[in-house]
Design an enzyme around this catalytic site. Structure first.
Site, PDB file in Angstrom:
ATOM      1  N   ARG A 113       0.810  -1.228  -0.126  1.00 53.32           N
ATOM      2  CA  ARG A 113      -0.018   0.065  -0.056  1.00 53.32           C
ATOM      3  C   ARG A 113       0.873   1.399  -0.140  1.00 53.32           C
ATOM      4  O   ARG A 113       0.378   2.145  -0.476  1.00 53.32           O
ATOM      5  CB  ARG A 113      -0.851   0.013   1.286  1.00 53.32           C
ATOM      6  CG  ARG A 113      -1.977  -1.060   0.985  1.00 53.32           C
ATOM      7  CD  ARG A 113      -3.005  -0.719   2.058  1.00 53.32           C
ATOM      8  NE  ARG A 113      -4.220  -1.900   1.807  1.00 53.32           N
ATOM      9  CZ  ARG A 113      -5.280  -1.953   2.692  1.00 53.32           C
ATOM     10  NH1 ARG A 113      -5.272  -1.190   3.912  1.00 53.32           N
ATOM     11  NH2 ARG A 113      -6.073  -2.750   2.651  1.00 53.32           N
ATOM     12  N   ASP A 152     -15.493   9.207   8.886  1.00 53.87           N
ATOM     13  CA  ASP A 152     -14.327   8.386   8.672  1.00 53.87           C
ATOM     14  C   ASP A 152     -12.991   8.855   8.702  1.00 53.87           C
ATOM     15  O   ASP A 152     -12.802  10.418   8.481  1.00 53.87           O
ATOM     16  CB  ASP A 152     -14.371   7.832   7.379  1.00 53.87           C
ATOM     17  CG  ASP A 152     -13.622   6.292   7.301  1.00 53.87           C
ATOM     18  OD1 ASP A 152     -14.078   5.310   7.385  1.00 53.87           O
ATOM     19  OD2 ASP A 152     -12.367   6.420   7.179  1.00 53.87           O
TER      20      ASP A 152
HETATM   21  C1  LIG Z   1     -13.820  -2.120   7.107  1.00 52.70           C
HETATM   22  S1  LIG Z   1     -14.421  -0.199   6.897  1.00 52.70           S
HETATM   23  C2  LIG Z   1     -15.927  -0.453   7.474  1.00 52.70           C
HETATM   24  C3  LIG Z   1     -17.260   0.167   7.106  1.00 52.70           C
HETATM   25  C4  LIG Z   1     -18.453   0.281   7.298  1.00 52.70           C
HETATM   26  N1  LIG Z   1     -18.561   0.553   8.787  1.00 52.70           N
HETATM   27  C5  LIG Z   1     -18.783  -1.231   7.226  1.00 52.70           C
HETATM   28  O1  LIG Z   1     -18.781  -1.970   8.258  1.00 52.70           O
HETATM   29  O2  LIG Z   1     -19.119  -1.712   6.091  1.00 52.70           O
HETATM   30  C6  LIG Z   1     -13.398   0.234   8.284  1.00 52.70           C
HETATM   31  C7  LIG Z   1     -13.611   2.085   8.231  1.00 52.70           C
HETATM   32  O3  LIG Z   1     -12.899   2.439   9.525  1.00 52.70           O
HETATM   33  C8  LIG Z   1     -12.036   3.757   9.333  1.00 52.70           C
HETATM   34  N2  LIG Z   1     -11.184   3.920  10.524  1.00 52.70           N
HETATM   35  C9  LIG Z   1      -9.982   3.264  10.836  1.00 52.70           C
HETATM   36  N3  LIG Z   1      -9.342   3.614  11.795  1.00 52.70           N
HETATM   37  C10 LIG Z   1     -10.227   4.955  12.018  1.00 52.70           C
HETATM   38  C11 LIG Z   1     -10.242   5.768  12.988  1.00 52.70           C
HETATM   39  N4  LIG Z   1      -9.087   6.011  14.111  1.00 52.70           N
HETATM   40  N5  LIG Z   1     -11.113   6.741  13.070  1.00 52.70           N
HETATM   41  C12 LIG Z   1     -11.936   6.927  12.024  1.00 52.70           C
HETATM   42  N6  LIG Z   1     -12.311   6.024  11.170  1.00 52.70           N
HETATM   43  C13 LIG Z   1     -11.391   4.747  11.167  1.00 52.70           C
HETATM   44  C14 LIG Z   1     -11.391   3.169   8.197  1.00 52.70           C
HETATM   45  O4  LIG Z   1     -10.724   4.355   7.464  1.00 52.70           O
HETATM   46  C15 LIG Z   1     -12.222   2.332   7.193  1.00 52.70           C
HETATM   47  O5  LIG Z   1     -13.004   3.153   6.239  1.00 52.70           O
END
Ligand SMILES: C[S@@+](CC[C@H](N)C(=O)[O-])C[C@H]1O[C@@H](n2cnc3c(N)ncnc32)[C@H](O)[C@@H]1O
Length: 298
Positions: A59, A168
């Site tokens: 990445r 996010d």
């Molecule tokens: C796998 S996706 C889940 C999306 C959705 N909630 C679902 O279940 O389909 C995880 C998301 O968490 C976000 N994320 C990770 N660490 C984070 C943080 N410290 N604060 C806010 N968002 C975060 C990532 O950028 C990513 O878009």
């Protein structure tokens, strides 16, 4: 020992070494990985285990190419020197997998325990308020799923104060959410009853990308927010979706986040977490009421 044998042994050792450590475009040492993993944890709470080495390499390699760097050591120096690189670093390492109606039973529950009671109560009051938070919303499929469920049940939405906050840490996914444009096959698993809220962008082509009705889009406000930092909003939510986000955090980070989320849920409100997640430790303010569904004690 014959010369042939020594040659073959040397070739064997070389090929073994090649299997253990494939040649890489950029020098990437243990120290590089450990340092970047620590940085990800400090900045975003994301815990990168050793098994994520190759993922981190591939990445971030794109960033090294874009910046014209030749090693991860150089990249670490750049990251330390240029605060603007933090955003690209976070965007590169976050995992954003999502889809419409993912873990669909949450939306059945949300419909019957949030949307329908709101409609019933709405008869009594002229205007009512409903707040939902999609924390870790990725490219928007989760908050838009919440929005179509609300839109379908609350036919006179205009009369009410209904809003979904979608946040996010990753600015790329927030941009996609705001655009609200998705591939045609992304709605394959959307139940037929909700298809009316999606329309092709180029109406003539069957394979055209789809978007959501303007009224549905208007319900959702996207913001960049790092869950590890202070949350700049007042007021509590009727329901919080924080699904498949804590999966990337370690136990202490998760426990602290759940405590904070609990404080942002109205008494009697709901917390939905991902199917493969569980709450660590005891959270007296929350009661498990269904599969990965919690209710804030009144
Ligand atoms: C796998 S996706 C889940 C999306 C959705 N909630 C679902 O279940 O389909 C995880 C998301 O968490 C976000 N994320 C990770 N660490 C984070 C943080 N410290 N604060 C806010 N968002 C975060 C990532 O950028 C990513 O878009």
């Amino acid at each position: 020992m014959s010369r042939d044998f020594r040659g073959a042994a040397a070739a064997f050792v070389t090929s073994e070494a090649a299997v253990a450590e494939p040649p890489r475009e950029f020098a990437f040492s243990d120290a590089d990985f450990r340092s970047l993993a620590q940085f990800a944890h400090k900045q975003a709470g994301i815990a990168l285990a050793d098994s994520k080495r190759n993922l981190v390499y591939s990445r971030l390699s794109r960033r090294l190419r874009a910046l014209g760097l030749t090693s991860f050591r150089q990249y670490r120096e750049h990251l330390a020197a240029d605060p603007a690189e933090l955003e690209s670093f976070i965007n590169a390492i976050s995992t954003n997998l999502t889809k419409f109606f993912r873990e669909a039973h949450h939306f059945d529950h949300f419909r019957t325990h949030v949307a329908l009671p709101f409609v019933q109560g709405a008869h009594a009051a002229a205007s009512r308020r409903l707040r939902v938070w999609s924390a870790g919303c990725s490219t928007g499929e989760e908050p838009y799923t919440i929005a179509v469920v609300l839109k379908r049940e609350i036919r006179d939405l205009d009369r009410h104060d209904v809003r979904i906050l979608a946040t996010d840490i990753d600015t790329d996914v927030i941009g996609k959410g705001v655009r609200g444009e998705y591939q045609a096959n992304s709605i394959d698993e959307v139940p037929k009853t909700y298809r009316e809220f999606f329309r092709p962008i180029d109406g003539k082509r069957e394979s055209a990308n789809v978007t959501l009705d303007e009224e549905v889009q208007k319900l959702v406000t996207f913001r960049r927010l790092n869950l590890m930092e202070p949350w700049p909003f007042n007021g509590n939510f009727d329901a919080v979706f924080c699904r498949n986000v804590m999966i990337y955090f370690d136990a202490a980070t998760k426990t602290a986040l759940i405590e904070r989320l609990t404080q942002k849920i109205k008494p009697g409100g709901w917390l939905y977490i991902g199917h493969s997640e569980s709450l660590i430790g005891s959270h007296p303010g929350l009661r498990l009421v269904g599969r990965t569904i919690y209710r804030r004690e009144a």
